[in-house]
Design a protein around this motif. Structure first.
Motif, PDB file in Angstrom:
ATOM      1  N   THR A   1       0.938  -1.266   0.061  1.00  0.00           N
ATOM      2  CA  THR A   1       0.090   0.020  -0.156  1.00  0.00           C
ATOM      3  C   THR A   1       1.043   1.208  -0.119  1.00  0.00           C
ATOM      4  O   THR A   1       1.873   1.384   0.877  1.00  0.00           O
ATOM      5  CB  THR A   1      -0.837  -0.135   1.168  1.00  0.00           C
ATOM      6  OG1 THR A   1      -1.899  -1.245   1.157  1.00  0.00           O
ATOM      7  CG2 THR A   1      -1.779   1.333   1.275  1.00  0.00           C
ATOM      8  N   THR A   2       0.769   2.152  -1.222  1.00  0.00           N
ATOM      9  CA  THR A   2       1.658   3.082  -1.303  1.00  0.00           C
ATOM     10  C   THR A   2       0.665   4.625  -0.581  1.00  0.00           C
ATOM     11  O   THR A   2       1.360   5.471  -0.540  1.00  0.00           O
ATOM     12  CB  THR A   2       1.986   3.496  -2.489  1.00  0.00           C
ATOM     13  OG1 THR A   2       0.946   3.297  -3.319  1.00  0.00           O
ATOM     14  CG2 THR A   2       2.814   2.214  -2.957  1.00  0.00           C
ATOM     15  N   ALA A   3      -0.489   4.580  -0.745  1.00  0.00           N
ATOM     16  CA  ALA A   3      -1.103   5.553  -0.177  1.00  0.00           C
ATOM     17  C   ALA A   3      -2.651   5.229   0.305  1.00  0.00           C
ATOM     18  O   ALA A   3      -3.225   4.140  -0.257  1.00  0.00           O
ATOM     19  CB  ALA A   3      -1.598   6.474  -1.495  1.00  0.00           C
ATOM     20  N   LYS A   4      -2.982   6.040   1.215  1.00  0.00           N
ATOM     21  CA  LYS A   4      -4.449   5.623   2.217  1.00  0.00           C
ATOM     22  C   LYS A   4      -5.068   6.749   2.632  1.00  0.00           C
ATOM     23  O   LYS A   4      -4.307   7.969   2.867  1.00  0.00           O
ATOM     24  CB  LYS A   4      -3.875   4.795   3.552  1.00  0.00           C
ATOM     25  CG  LYS A   4      -4.881   4.659   4.213  1.00  0.00           C
ATOM     26  CD  LYS A   4      -4.523   3.817   5.528  1.00  0.00           C
ATOM     27  CE  LYS A   4      -5.110   4.564   6.697  1.00  0.00           C
ATOM     28  NZ  LYS A   4      -4.759   3.898   8.011  1.00  0.00           N
TER      29      LYS A   4
ATOM     30  N   ILE B   1      14.677  -3.688  -9.610  1.00  0.00           N
ATOM     31  CA  ILE B   1      13.197  -4.030  -9.181  1.00  0.00           C
ATOM     32  C   ILE B   1      12.264  -3.141 -10.018  1.00  0.00           C
ATOM     33  O   ILE B   1      12.378  -1.738  -9.568  1.00  0.00           O
ATOM     34  CB  ILE B   1      12.609  -4.248  -7.667  1.00  0.00           C
ATOM     35  CG1 ILE B   1      13.635  -5.431  -7.150  1.00  0.00           C
ATOM     36  CG2 ILE B   1      11.451  -4.768  -7.750  1.00  0.00           C
ATOM     37  CD1 ILE B   1      13.497  -5.746  -5.701  1.00  0.00           C
ATOM     38  N   THR B   2      11.454  -3.483 -10.890  1.00  0.00           N
ATOM     39  CA  THR B   2      10.659  -2.360 -11.361  1.00  0.00           C
ATOM     40  C   THR B   2       9.181  -2.769 -11.039  1.00  0.00           C
ATOM     41  O   THR B   2       8.714  -3.920 -11.341  1.00  0.00           O
ATOM     42  CB  THR B   2      10.609  -2.748 -12.963  1.00  0.00           C
ATOM     43  OG1 THR B   2      11.950  -2.245 -13.593  1.00  0.00           O
ATOM     44  CG2 THR B   2       9.771  -1.336 -13.619  1.00  0.00           C
ATOM     45  N   LEU B   3       8.703  -1.868 -10.389  1.00  0.00           N
ATOM     46  CA  LEU B   3       7.168  -2.103  -9.788  1.00  0.00           C
ATOM     47  C   LEU B   3       6.184  -1.766 -10.920  1.00  0.00           C
ATOM     48  O   LEU B   3       6.276  -0.923 -11.581  1.00  0.00           O
ATOM     49  CB  LEU B   3       6.989  -1.296  -8.654  1.00  0.00           C
ATOM     50  CG  LEU B   3       7.958  -1.590  -7.595  1.00  0.00           C
ATOM     51  CD1 LEU B   3       7.828  -0.643  -6.295  1.00  0.00           C
ATOM     52  CD2 LEU B   3       7.696  -2.908  -7.131  1.00  0.00           C
ATOM     53  N   PRO B   4       5.050  -2.405 -10.963  1.00  0.00           N
ATOM     54  CA  PRO B   4       3.943  -2.031 -11.841  1.00  0.00           C
ATOM     55  C   PRO B   4       3.336  -0.838 -11.232  1.00  0.00           C
ATOM     56  O   PRO B   4       3.522  -0.160 -10.219  1.00  0.00           O
ATOM     57  CB  PRO B   4       3.033  -3.143 -11.652  1.00  0.00           C
ATOM     58  CG  PRO B   4       3.177  -3.758 -10.363  1.00  0.00           C
ATOM     59  CD  PRO B   4       4.675  -3.343 -10.125  1.00  0.00           C
ATOM     60  N   LYS B   5       2.392  -0.204 -12.191  1.00  0.00           N
ATOM     61  CA  LYS B   5       1.712   0.946 -11.832  1.00  0.00           C
ATOM     62  C   LYS B   5       0.781   0.828 -10.598  1.00  0.00           C
ATOM     63  O   LYS B   5       0.397  -0.246 -10.367  1.00  0.00           O
ATOM     64  CB  LYS B   5       0.660   1.537 -12.998  1.00  0.00           C
ATOM     65  CG  LYS B   5       1.355   2.234 -13.981  1.00  0.00           C
ATOM     66  CD  LYS B   5       0.456   2.644 -15.021  1.00  0.00           C
ATOM     67  CE  LYS B   5       1.168   3.406 -16.140  1.00  0.00           C
ATOM     68  NZ  LYS B   5       0.473   3.963 -17.251  1.00  0.00           N
ATOM     69  N   ALA B   6       0.528   1.734  -9.808  1.00  0.00           N
ATOM     70  CA  ALA B   6      -0.473   1.493  -8.527  1.00  0.00           C
ATOM     71  C   ALA B   6      -1.742   1.595  -9.109  1.00  0.00           C
ATOM     72  O   ALA B   6      -2.361   2.025 -10.143  1.00  0.00           O
ATOM     73  CB  ALA B   6      -0.223   2.915  -7.675  1.00  0.00           C
ATOM     74  N   THR B   7      -2.707   0.478  -8.406  1.00  0.00           N
ATOM     75  CA  THR B   7      -3.912   0.373  -8.822  1.00  0.00           C
ATOM     76  C   THR B   7      -4.860   0.664  -7.321  1.00  0.00           C
ATOM     77  O   THR B   7      -4.195   0.462  -6.179  1.00  0.00           O
ATOM     78  CB  THR B   7      -4.211  -1.089  -9.196  1.00  0.00           C
ATOM     79  OG1 THR B   7      -3.722  -1.940  -8.118  1.00  0.00           O
ATOM     80  CG2 THR B   7      -3.765  -1.034 -10.351  1.00  0.00           C
ATOM     81  N   LEU B   8      -6.002   0.821  -7.679  1.00  0.00           N
ATOM     82  CA  LEU B   8      -6.988   0.763  -6.368  1.00  0.00           C
ATOM     83  C   LEU B   8      -7.028  -0.606  -5.629  1.00  0.00           C
ATOM     84  O   LEU B   8      -7.391  -1.496  -6.230  1.00  0.00           O
ATOM     85  CB  LEU B   8      -8.230   1.270  -6.839  1.00  0.00           C
ATOM     86  CG  LEU B   8      -9.104   1.573  -5.704  1.00  0.00           C
ATOM     87  CD1 LEU B   8      -8.747   2.672  -4.985  1.00  0.00           C
ATOM     88  CD2 LEU B   8     -10.596   2.162  -6.244  1.00  0.00           C
ATOM     89  N   GLN B   9      -6.561  -0.725  -4.497  1.00  0.00           N
ATOM     90  CA  GLN B   9      -6.721  -2.103  -3.633  1.00  0.00           C
ATOM     91  C   GLN B   9      -7.891  -2.257  -2.912  1.00  0.00           C
ATOM     92  O   GLN B   9      -8.256  -3.288  -2.934  1.00  0.00           O
ATOM     93  CB  GLN B   9      -5.230  -2.048  -2.711  1.00  0.00           C
ATOM     94  CG  GLN B   9      -4.083  -2.040  -3.475  1.00  0.00           C
ATOM     95  CD  GLN B   9      -2.995  -2.091  -2.551  1.00  0.00           C
ATOM     96  OE1 GLN B   9      -2.985  -1.320  -1.495  1.00  0.00           O
ATOM     97  NE2 GLN B   9      -1.879  -2.635  -2.589  1.00  0.00           N
TER      98      GLN B   9
END
Length: 145
Positions: free
Chosen positions: A60-63, A115-123
């Motif tokens: 989780t990158t944003a809450k 390490i390449t992370l995917p785009k952030a999505t709504l969790q």
């Protein structure tokens, strides 16, 4: 001739002391290596890093916690079939990345890991049921709340 033999004894004694000192230093290092062996560096592979990231799953990158109002209206004849209310609620939204979808590259020559992370999505979006409040409620004969 007596002094020559004394010089020879001194030279032999000095050589013997040097040989004993060198032997002691070498022996100490060998024994130290037996009791404190050098540990082999762990081998890092793409598979190992992938497994570790997958066990963590979501990052989780944003809450955000917020609130909202919703108006609901149904029917068009007052007191007969018209129903209306306003609802207040609070909610929490979490956004982040799925670590199982990360691209991992191990570079042995530079001893680095990319390490390449995917785009952030709504969790997740969750509404707190204890926060629900209803205002301006209107019910009718054939359409109750």
């Amino acid at each position: 001739m007596g002094s020559m033999s004394t010089k020879a004894k001194v030279i032999v004694l000095i050589v013997a002391v040097v040989v004993i000192m060198v032997g002691t230093i070498i022996g100490y290092r060998k024994i130290g290596g037996i009791f404190n062996p050098k540990k082999a560096e762990p081998e890092i592979t793409t598979t190992i890093v992938s497994r570790q990231l997958q066990t963590m799953q979501d990052l989780t990158t944003a809450k955000e916690n917020d609130y909202g109002f919703e108006e609901f209206s149904e029917g068009n004849i007052a007191h007969v079939n018209k129903k209306k209310f306003t609802m207040f609620y609070s909610y929490e939204i979490r956004a982040g990345v799925d670590l199982a979808k990360a691209e991992i590259k191990v570079h042995d020559d530079t001893r680095t890991i990319s390490i390449t992370l995917p785009k952030a999505t709504l969790q997740s979006v969750s509404v707190d049921p204890d926060s629900l409040r209803f205002f301006d409620t209107e019910s009718s004969l054939f359409n109750s709340i």
